[in-house]
Motif scaffolding. Structure first.
Motif, PDB file in Angstrom:
ATOM      1  N   LEU A  43       0.829  -1.202   0.000  1.00  0.00           N
ATOM      2  CA  LEU A  43       0.000   0.000   0.000  1.00  0.00           C
ATOM      3  C   LEU A  43       0.864   1.254   0.000  1.00  0.00           C
ATOM      4  O   LEU A  43       0.491   2.277  -0.596  1.00  0.00           O
ATOM      5  CB  LEU A  43      -0.919   0.000   1.227  1.00  0.00           C
ATOM      6  CG  LEU A  43      -2.093  -0.988   1.168  1.00  0.00           C
ATOM      7  CD1 LEU A  43      -2.787  -1.062   2.517  1.00  0.00           C
ATOM      8  CD2 LEU A  43      -3.082  -0.593   0.082  1.00  0.00           C
ATOM      9  N   GLU A  44       2.016   1.213   0.649  1.00  0.00           N
ATOM     10  CA  GLU A  44       2.935   2.348   0.644  1.00  0.00           C
ATOM     11  C   GLU A  44       3.422   2.623  -0.783  1.00  0.00           C
ATOM     12  O   GLU A  44       3.438   3.774  -1.239  1.00  0.00           O
ATOM     13  CB  GLU A  44       4.118   2.042   1.566  1.00  0.00           C
ATOM     14  CG  GLU A  44       5.125   3.179   1.669  1.00  0.00           C
ATOM     15  CD  GLU A  44       6.327   2.799   2.516  1.00  0.00           C
ATOM     16  OE1 GLU A  44       7.402   3.374   2.296  1.00  0.00           O
ATOM     17  OE2 GLU A  44       6.181   1.897   3.386  1.00  0.00           O
ATOM     18  N   ARG A  45       3.789   1.577  -1.515  1.00  0.00           N
ATOM     19  CA  ARG A  45       4.227   1.757  -2.903  1.00  0.00           C
ATOM     20  C   ARG A  45       3.062   2.203  -3.786  1.00  0.00           C
ATOM     21  O   ARG A  45       3.236   2.980  -4.722  1.00  0.00           O
ATOM     22  CB  ARG A  45       4.802   0.437  -3.444  1.00  0.00           C
ATOM     23  CG  ARG A  45       6.084  -0.015  -2.773  1.00  0.00           C
ATOM     24  CD  ARG A  45       6.814  -1.021  -3.642  1.00  0.00           C
ATOM     25  NE  ARG A  45       7.822  -1.738  -2.867  1.00  0.00           N
ATOM     26  CZ  ARG A  45       7.671  -2.958  -2.391  1.00  0.00           C
ATOM     27  NH1 ARG A  45       6.548  -3.615  -2.619  1.00  0.00           N
ATOM     28  NH2 ARG A  45       8.622  -3.528  -1.704  1.00  0.00           N
ATOM     29  N   TRP A  46       1.870   1.696  -3.480  1.00  0.00           N
ATOM     30  CA  TRP A  46       0.670   2.036  -4.258  1.00  0.00           C
ATOM     31  C   TRP A  46       0.368   3.528  -4.134  1.00  0.00           C
ATOM     32  O   TRP A  46       0.037   4.195  -5.111  1.00  0.00           O
ATOM     33  CB  TRP A  46      -0.491   1.181  -3.757  1.00  0.00           C
ATOM     34  CG  TRP A  46      -1.824   1.523  -4.332  1.00  0.00           C
ATOM     35  CD1 TRP A  46      -2.271   1.299  -5.597  1.00  0.00           C
ATOM     36  CD2 TRP A  46      -2.908   2.163  -3.641  1.00  0.00           C
ATOM     37  NE1 TRP A  46      -3.553   1.731  -5.755  1.00  0.00           N
ATOM     38  CE2 TRP A  46      -3.983   2.281  -4.557  1.00  0.00           C
ATOM     39  CE3 TRP A  46      -3.100   2.638  -2.348  1.00  0.00           C
ATOM     40  CZ2 TRP A  46      -5.204   2.846  -4.215  1.00  0.00           C
ATOM     41  CZ3 TRP A  46      -4.311   3.192  -2.005  1.00  0.00           C
ATOM     42  CH2 TRP A  46      -5.345   3.301  -2.935  1.00  0.00           C
ATOM     43  N   GLU A  47       0.518   4.085  -2.914  1.00  0.00           N
ATOM     44  CA  GLU A  47       0.284   5.510  -2.718  1.00  0.00           C
ATOM     45  C   GLU A  47       1.354   6.353  -3.402  1.00  0.00           C
ATOM     46  O   GLU A  47       1.076   7.415  -3.962  1.00  0.00           O
ATOM     47  CB  GLU A  47       0.233   5.827  -1.224  1.00  0.00           C
ATOM     48  CG  GLU A  47      -1.028   5.313  -0.530  1.00  0.00           C
ATOM     49  CD  GLU A  47      -1.083   5.726   0.928  1.00  0.00           C
ATOM     50  OE1 GLU A  47      -0.046   6.222   1.445  1.00  0.00           O
ATOM     51  OE2 GLU A  47      -2.141   5.561   1.562  1.00  0.00           O
ATOM     52  N   GLU A  48       2.601   5.879  -3.348  1.00  0.00           N
ATOM     53  CA  GLU A  48       3.686   6.628  -3.975  1.00  0.00           C
ATOM     54  C   GLU A  48       3.561   6.649  -5.501  1.00  0.00           C
ATOM     55  O   GLU A  48       3.889   7.648  -6.145  1.00  0.00           O
ATOM     56  CB  GLU A  48       5.036   6.012  -3.579  1.00  0.00           C
ATOM     57  CG  GLU A  48       5.400   6.219  -2.113  1.00  0.00           C
ATOM     58  CD  GLU A  48       6.672   5.487  -1.747  1.00  0.00           C
ATOM     59  OE1 GLU A  48       7.205   4.749  -2.624  1.00  0.00           O
ATOM     60  OE2 GLU A  48       7.139   5.626  -0.595  1.00  0.00           O
ATOM     61  N   SER A  49       3.091   5.542  -6.092  1.00  0.00           N
ATOM     62  CA  SER A  49       2.990   5.455  -7.560  1.00  0.00           C
ATOM     63  C   SER A  49       1.798   6.227  -8.106  1.00  0.00           C
ATOM     64  O   SER A  49       1.759   6.569  -9.287  1.00  0.00           O
ATOM     65  CB  SER A  49       2.897   3.990  -7.985  1.00  0.00           C
ATOM     66  OG  SER A  49       1.711   3.403  -7.468  1.00  0.00           O
TER      67      SER A  49
END
Length: 674
Positions: free
Chosen positions: A53-59
């Motif tokens: 989810l952290e990568r999903w928000e960053e992307s």
């Protein structure tokens, strides 16, 4: 995590209920061991979803949030399911145990197995659903957490050094393993750890032939001496057989129950071992051989082996007189063995019998019949029942016989008078021969051969090394006649039986675990990489056992078996995270050189340091209360927890340093040096 734990535990009680299993301290211990693994799986799955989810928000992708959570669950779901399944399978050797060790540890194995089985199902069903419900709002990054920042700050330079020198790191780990192996020979072996039952059974033995008066006097002296120790609350002794056919004890066998005061009322610095040592030094009466043992355990040992002491020797042969002589030769030999507290060989044919041989010609001169003489002997020595008194609901017989002081020697018995038909008194020794003869007090038979026992009590040593030293001494200095043999029994017999059984079942269990690894990874190298966690976990276990001065026992074996499953789970998590980083870099086209591979392995190791350390810390935190516990059963549970705590520490070192180094070398073969 909090919801999953009680659900798995409660579900484990359902099959236990239908199997008729009851909850006890061992089943609670099984839950305590399972809790660590159950929490670990939940932590790993939640942490993986958090990272996705952290990568999903960053992307800034528009993919649904729930789909990201489900993808993260799928990524680690299969490895976690099989990891928990492997922990369940690792307890197979416990189910192979039999007799008293099986009855003691099977409740632990059943509880842990059922808990882990339901935990493995919940890890791929309930946890993903709960993550979809509870993981809301903005996701904090790894650096937002101060603890995680601190862990990364420490771990980052170390893992960089490891990846710069992977071969050196692996060799260092192997060297530590080799240097730890000598610890094995410093640890003794025993069947079961000492189980403090709260009271002591004192069972001294005397030579055959002691009279009831002397036995009673000796019992009173023993009780008075024992009561002098301040920690003793009460003493109750018995000599000879009780009024029951189930206790055919001879007159030379004493049984004294010693109840101790609560530990809070003991003198400062006093321990259980010091109390027994003080009692043994205090109650040294000539003609008696002491034995200090546990009441319940001794009863079980006597029923299963016939021996009342921790270790015994059975002497087989056709002639009881020769068996007694062999036992008398063994006594001084065993006394030479370091740690021997007492040794006593049964006097198989040294019992005393009073024989009254009636002379038919002499009684005929006085007009007596054999029946007349025997009736007088019966009433004078054994007692004749005259009547029965009624005391409310109770009934008591009234017997009459000679006073003890008139019948306590053969000479006095010979002076018992018999009334002739013509009215005068005739001493018994004028019509019969009264004498003492020797013979066997009891004849033991085992496997179709007479047998005699040698009872051995020892202290401050383990069973395995003590018996090996005693065996060596007997082989060198005792020559047995043809047709005679000896066999060691007691705890050593149990230890040998369990060792043979586990020698067969443990290799089979290891093979099954390796097969599960291959199913998960479809790679022999990855499977071996994960299996390496077991020998590295042994390093910490051995040193922890040495620190606490614990011997190898069935309880320690159970702890090592439980440790193997937990250590393997942690290693699987590391390999899964390394694979995830590798595949992500490969999919993004970033894996072209060794530097790229090093970056991928570095990220897979460093960015997931928190869940890996949390799994270890949770496991240790769940076991520490067991090490601090006291009372009945604590000794057994501590020997289960000790190897797990030490092993978790060293297996964490393997997971954090050795596994990334091996993984890097394995993947390095496919990359160029530029």
């Amino acid at each position: 995590v909090i919801i999953t734990l009680p659900v798995a535990v409660l579900m484990s009680f359902i099959p236990m209920y239908f199997m008729g299993l009851t909850s006890n301290i061992m089943s609670l211990g099984g839950i305590a061991i399972a809790i660590g693994a159950m929490v670990d799986s939940a932590i790993v799955m939640v942490e993986n979803a958090h990272k996705h989810l952290e990568r999903w928000e960053e992307s800034g992708k528009k993919e649904p949030r729930l789909q990201v959570i489900l993808d993260a669950a799928k990524e680690v779901g299969e490895p976690l399911f099989f990891a928990l399944l492997i922990i369940t399978v690792s307890f197979m050797p416990i189910f192979a145990l039999e007799a008293q060790e099986g009855r003691l540890f099977k409740p632990l194995a059943y509880t842990k197995t059922f808990s882990m089985f339901f935990a493995s199902l919940l890890s791929i069903t309930l946890i993903p659903a709960l993550m979809g419900i509870f993981i809301k709002g903005k996701i904090q990054t790894e650096t937002d957490n101060p603890v995680n920042r601190y862990l990364i700050k420490i771990y980052d330079p170390i893992i960089r050094h490891v990846l710069k020198h992977p071969l050196r790191t692996i060799c260092t780990g192997l060297l530590l393993f080799v240097l730890s192996m000598p610890v094995v020979w410093q640890l003794g072996s025993e069947f079961m750890p000492p189980l403090n039952e709260g009271s002591i059974l004192y069972m001294p033995t005397t030579l055959p032939g002691i009279g009831i008066s002397e036995a009673s006097r000796l019992l009173q002296i023993q009780d008075k001496l024992i009561k002098k120790v301040p920690e003793v609350l009460s003493v109750f002794g018995k000599v000879g057989r009780a009024e029951t056919p189930t206790d055919p004890a001879p007159m030379d066998m004493y049984e004294t129950i010693i109840n101790l005061k609560p530990k809070e009322r003991w003198r400062p610095g006093i321990t259980w071992e010091k109390i027994i040592e003080e009692l043994d030094n205090l109650v040294k009466i000539p003609g008696t051989v002491n034995a200090w043992i546990m009441p319940i355990k001794t009863r079980i040992d006597m029923l299963t082996t016939g021996v009342k002491t921790p270790v015994g020797i059975k002497i087989f042969g056709p002639d009881l007189k020769v068996i007694e002589k062999i036992g008398e030769k063994i006594e001084p030999l065993i006394k030479k063995v370091k740690g021997t507290r007492s040794v006593f060989a049964e006097r198989a044919v040294s019992g005393y019998y009073l024989n009254i041989n009636i002379d038919r010609e002499k009684i005929a001169r006085y007009g007596l019949k054999i029946e007349d003489v025997e009736m007088v002997i019966e009433s004078a020595l054994g007692g004749e029942e005259l009547t029965t008194t009624v005391e409310g609901k109770e009934r008591y017989t009234v017997n009459i016989r000679y006073l003890r002081e008139l019948r306590d020697t053969p000479e006095k018995i010979g002076n018992i008078y018999i009334e002739s038909p013509i009215g005068f008194q005739i001493p018994l020794n004028q019509v019969a021969e009264v004498k003492l003869d020797t013979g066997p007090m009891q004849i033991r038979d085992e496997d179709g051969s007479p047998v005699g026992f040698v009872y051995i009590d020892f202290a401050n040593r383990d069973v395995g090394s003590y018996v090996e030293d005693a065996k060596k001494l007997i082989r060198e200095e005792l020559k047995l006649p043809p047709g005679y043999g000896i066999e060691w029994t007691g705890q050593y017999e149990f230890l040998q039986r369990v060792s043979k059984r586990l020698t067969l079942i443990i290799p089979l269990t290891i093979f099954i675990i390796f097969f599960f690894h291959y199913v998960v990874f479809n790679s022999v190298v990855k499977s071996l990489m994960v299996m390496l966690s077991v020998p590295f976990a042994l390093i910490g276990s051995l040193w922890f056992l040495l620190l606490y001065k614990f011997h190898f026992s069935i309880a320690v074996g159970v702890g090592l078996i439980a440790l193997a499953g937990v250590a393997i789970e942690t290693a699987i998590v590391m390999v899964v995270f390394l694979d995830e980083a590798y595949e992500r870099y490969l999919k993004a086209g970033k894996l072209k050189t060794i530097k790229d591979l090093e970056a991928a392995v570095h990220e897979g190791a460093v960015q997931r340091v928190r869940p890996k350390l949390m799994t270890v810390c949770v496991g240790i935190a769940g076991l520490l209360p067991i090490m601090w516990s006291h009372g009945t059963g604590a000794d057994v549970m501590q020997r289960i927890a000790a190897p797990m705590i030490g092993g978790l520490i060293t297996s964490a070192i393997l997971v954090l340093f050795i596994v990334p180094a091996i993984y890097f070398l394995w993947r390095k073969r496919y990359f160029s040096q530029t």
